[in-house]
Write a protein that holds these residues in place. Structure first.
Motif, PDB file in Angstrom:
ATOM      1  N   TYR A   1       0.846  -1.194   0.000  1.00  0.00           N
ATOM      2  CA  TYR A   1       0.000   0.000   0.000  1.00  0.00           C
ATOM      3  C   TYR A   1       0.883   1.245   0.000  1.00  0.00           C
ATOM      4  N   ALA A   2       1.880   1.275   0.863  1.00  0.00           N
ATOM      5  CA  ALA A   2       2.786   2.426   0.937  1.00  0.00           C
ATOM      6  C   ALA A   2       3.542   2.618  -0.375  1.00  0.00           C
ATOM      7  N   LYS A   3       3.969   1.519  -0.976  1.00  0.00           N
ATOM      8  CA  LYS A   3       4.681   1.599  -2.264  1.00  0.00           C
ATOM      9  C   LYS A   3       3.771   2.185  -3.342  1.00  0.00           C
ATOM     10  N   LEU A   4       2.532   1.682  -3.424  1.00  0.00           N
ATOM     11  CA  LEU A   4       1.586   2.182  -4.418  1.00  0.00           C
ATOM     12  C   LEU A   4       1.236   3.645  -4.162  1.00  0.00           C
ATOM     13  N   LEU A   5       1.081   4.005  -2.894  1.00  0.00           N
ATOM     14  CA  LEU A   5       0.797   5.393  -2.548  1.00  0.00           C
ATOM     15  C   LEU A   5       1.919   6.297  -3.050  1.00  0.00           C
ATOM     16  N   GLY A   6       3.156   5.845  -2.877  1.00  0.00           N
ATOM     17  CA  GLY A   6       4.307   6.615  -3.335  1.00  0.00           C
ATOM     18  C   GLY A   6       4.395   6.718  -4.846  1.00  0.00           C
ATOM     19  N   GLU A   7       3.760   5.793  -5.557  1.00  0.00           N
ATOM     20  CA  GLU A   7       3.784   5.792  -7.022  1.00  0.00           C
ATOM     21  C   GLU A   7       2.560   6.479  -7.628  1.00  0.00           C
TER      22      GLU A   7
END
Length: 105
Positions: free
Chosen positions: A9-15
């Protein structure tokens, strides 16, 4: 994907990033755009797609909370050129119209 949901989730949020309709048109031409309703959490939807959560994605599709971008919507986006958010979960690009914040004037 093998990542923990909160990490992914954090990775996708950052992308997730703002984007214009003009930049998205090649993806529309390939049929690779998914429209996410403004009532939905764009990153939560991206997480379900990334984790291949077929039951959840199917439920959103059935409820028309997530849908492929059709020509009618594409024409509307071209005419209005609204601010959009996008996140890539190959082969899809998930997009959502950005909500306007409160006016500072």
């Amino acid at each position: 994907m093998t990542e923990q949901p909160s990490t992914l989730y954090a990775k996708l949020l950052g992308e997730t990033a703002p984007i214009s309709w003009q930049e998205l048109q090649p993806f529309f031409a390939r049929g690779a755009l998914l429209w996410v309703s403004a009532t939905m959490d764009l990153v939560e939807v991206a997480l379900a797609v990334a984790q291949n959560d077929q039951a959840q994605v199917a439920a959103w599709l059935a409820a028309e909370q997530v849908s492929k971008v059709e020509e009618r919507r594409a024409e509307d986006l071209l005419a209005r050129d609204p601010k959009l958010w996008a996140v890539v979960v190959a082969p899809w690009v998930l997009i959502q119209e950005r909500a306007e914040g409160p006016s500072l004037h």
